[in-house]
Enzyme design. Structure first.
Site, mmCIF file in Angstrom:
data_model
loop_
_atom_site.group_PDB
_atom_site.id
_atom_site.type_symbol
_atom_site.label_atom_id
_atom_site.label_comp_id
_atom_site.label_asym_id
_atom_site.label_seq_id
_atom_site.Cartn_x
_atom_site.Cartn_y
_atom_site.Cartn_z
ATOM 1 N N TYR A 144 0.868 -1.069 0.075
ATOM 2 C CA TYR A 144 -0.031 -0.070 0.046
ATOM 3 C C TYR A 144 0.873 1.120 0.002
ATOM 4 C CZ TYR A 144 -3.460 3.525 1.652
ATOM 5 O OH TYR A 144 -4.234 4.619 1.928
ATOM 6 N N ASP A 239 9.181 3.065 -0.158
ATOM 7 C CA ASP A 239 8.232 3.652 0.706
ATOM 8 C C ASP A 239 8.353 3.222 2.112
ATOM 9 O OD1 ASP A 239 5.950 4.230 2.090
ATOM 10 O OD2 ASP A 239 4.522 3.447 0.508
ATOM 11 N N LYS A 267 4.176 8.985 9.094
ATOM 12 C CA LYS A 267 3.843 8.475 10.326
ATOM 13 C C LYS A 267 4.880 8.992 11.389
ATOM 14 C CE LYS A 267 1.093 5.184 8.199
ATOM 15 N NZ LYS A 267 0.766 4.166 7.206
HETATM 16 C C1 LIG Z 1 0.158 4.588 5.889
HETATM 17 C C2 LIG Z 1 0.980 4.494 4.895
HETATM 18 C C3 LIG Z 1 1.063 5.211 3.643
HETATM 19 C C4 LIG Z 1 -0.187 6.427 3.329
HETATM 20 O O1 LIG Z 1 0.360 7.440 4.393
HETATM 21 P P1 LIG Z 1 -1.163 8.536 4.749
HETATM 22 O O2 LIG Z 1 -0.460 9.425 5.784
HETATM 23 O O3 LIG Z 1 -2.090 7.449 5.403
HETATM 24 O O4 LIG Z 1 -1.205 8.916 3.538
HETATM 25 C C5 LIG Z 1 1.770 5.123 2.397
HETATM 26 N N1 LIG Z 1 2.701 4.038 2.521
HETATM 27 C C6 LIG Z 1 2.705 3.211 3.448
HETATM 28 C C7 LIG Z 1 3.581 2.108 3.413
HETATM 29 C C8 LIG Z 1 1.912 3.297 4.510
HETATM 30 O O5 LIG Z 1 1.843 2.266 5.610
#
Ligand SMILES: *Cc1c(COP(=O)(O)O)cnc(C)c1O
Length: 430
Positions: A144, A239, A267
């Site tokens: 994701y 990511d 995060k």
């Molecule tokens: C949470 C997450 C996102 C998206 O971040 P948001 O602040 O919710 O938009 C993107 N990549 C990964 C791996 C994530 O866990």
């Protein structure tokens, strides 16, 4: 809103907000519950509006590595708020956080702050396309990368949990530029990247997958990814929205010793405020406006409250032995789970990386999206409800990771072990 229960609030919220929530997994549908409305949180504990207390293993989905409402972080946010909450002009705090990020994350020479992980990944892909002049994005099934159009192809927990294959509203014209291939499969990876008909700009990967549950990279997977992309002039994007400042201070790239071209963060760097960031080599980052032609902007980007929270958190993460201690606690917990499962005779696969883990209810090892999907989600739902009834707050989906924070004490983890044993036993009885 005084004296209203979670149930009453949920009814009200559903009249006003789609599904009653501002992010789908929170609705707890996959585990057959209604969401709890949270009043406050401190350390490793959440308190809902009914006054129930829960030992928290969600940690706001990752940011709360120090636990909730850490006094030093709260103090810095309040201090910043007193000086004004947004100016739409540069501030000293942005330089401070940027310097910390550049120093911490080995492959980042320059960084741009945005307001969410979604913005970070979306912008990094635009930059990769702008820099290479190519079009195609390669991602991995079950990973994701936020909810931007290009990524909503086999996109992990929220989407899997709801059983939506992609999403209506995303035109085929956009999705046709995204290729999703299996995680941890180097043969398919090599075949795809070497396909001469594909105009590949970038590969984006969660270096430890966290959105189909915890799926660590197989030996050689990230190495092969790095060498192939390097050879073919494809931009490699890590990511690290979950893994950044989580697996190690320098993220997964430090943990595994593999350097991407671009890194996305989120995060933890916001300390619980809305922040994302993307960064990398100067040569690539200088293609962003105003230095270069690739446009990306934000009214609240680099927001002083968010920067202050990030700076406060990162400073605290520099404590000696912070990461080894966190990892040791998590390894102990996971080992206990393994013992319990064996003793009780229940089929569980426990995957862990650093302070992230998932217990999948399946007899087969989980190494990718296909194997993760073999998990018994009904069993997970029962486990979730049983644990919640005992004051343990788990992610409301099988396909999420559990997050351990510095605020979880040995006693907290022993309680978690005891309750897990009780719950696994009850699962066997059904
Ligand atoms: C949470 C997450 C996102 C998206 O971040 P948001 O602040 O919710 O938009 C993107 N990549 C990964 C791996 C994530 O866990």
């Amino acid at each position: 809103m005084e004296n209203k229960t979670s149930a009453m609030m949920f009814r009200e919220a559903r009249e006003l907000i789609p599904g009653g929530v501002n992010s789908p997994v929170r609705a707890c549908r996959a585990v057959g519950c209604d969401p709890l409305f949270i009043k406050s949180a401190r350390g490793a504990f959440l308190t809902d509006v009914d006054g129930n207390e829960f030992l928290d293993f969600v940690g706001s989905w990752g940011p709360m590595i120090l636990g909730h409402a850490h006094p030093a972080v709260v103090q810095e946010i309040c201090r910043a708020a007193g000086d004004g909450t947004s100016f739409g002009a540069p501030t000293p705090l942005e330089i401070e956080l940027a310097a910390l990020v550049v120093e911490a994350v080995p492959s980042i020479e320059k960084v741009r702050f945005v307001n969410s992980g979604t913005e970070a990944t979306m912008s990094a892909v635009r930059l990769a396309r702008g820099y290479t002049g190519r079009k195609i994005v390669v991602k991995f099934d079950g990973c994701y990368h936020g909810h931007a159009d290009s990524f909503l192809v086999k996109a992990g927990s929220g989407v899997i949990t709801l059983g939506i294959p992609g999403s209506p509203g995303v035109p085929d014209d956009i999705v046709k530029n995204t290729i999703s291939i299996p995680y941890n499969n180097v043969e398919i990876l090599e075949k795809t990247l070497r396909d001469p008909t594909l105009d590949i700009a970038c590969v984006i990967v969660e270096p430890v997958a966290g959105n189909m549950g915890c799926v660590p990279p197989a030996a050689g997977f990230l190495e092969t990814l790095r060498s192939l992309t390097g050879e073919l002039g494809i931009i490699l994007i890590f990511d690290e929205v979950i893994t950044g400042f989580r697996l190690a201070y320098g993220g997964a790239q430090e943990f595994f010793g593999i350097m991407p071209d671009l890194t996305c963060l989120g995060k933890i760097i916001g300390g619980g405020l809305p922040v994302g960031a993307y960064g990398g080599k100067t040569e690539i980052m200088d293609c962003i406006a105003p230095e270069g032609p690739v446009y990306q902007a934000g009214t609240l980007s680099g927001n002083p409250l968010a920067m202050a929270a990030g700076v406060a958190v990162l400073r605290l993460l520099q404590q000696k032995d912070f990461y080894p201690d966190l990892e040791k606690k998590t390894a102990w917990l996971v080992e206990q789970f393994g013992n319990i499962a064996e003793r009780i005779g229940i089929a569980v696969q426990i995957n862990r990386a650093g302070s992230l883990f998932t217990a999948f209810f399946t007899p087969e090892p989980v190494t990718d999206f296909t194997s993760a999907m073999k998990s018994d989600t009904d069993r997970y739902a029962r486990h979730y409800r049983q644990m919640l009834s005992q004051g343990i707050y788990l992610a409301p989906s099988q396909f999420e990771v559990a997050f351990i924070s510095a605020a979880h004490t040995g006693d907290d983890l022993e309680r978690m072990v005891k309750m897990t044993e009780w719950s696994f036993k009850k699962l066997r009885e059904v």
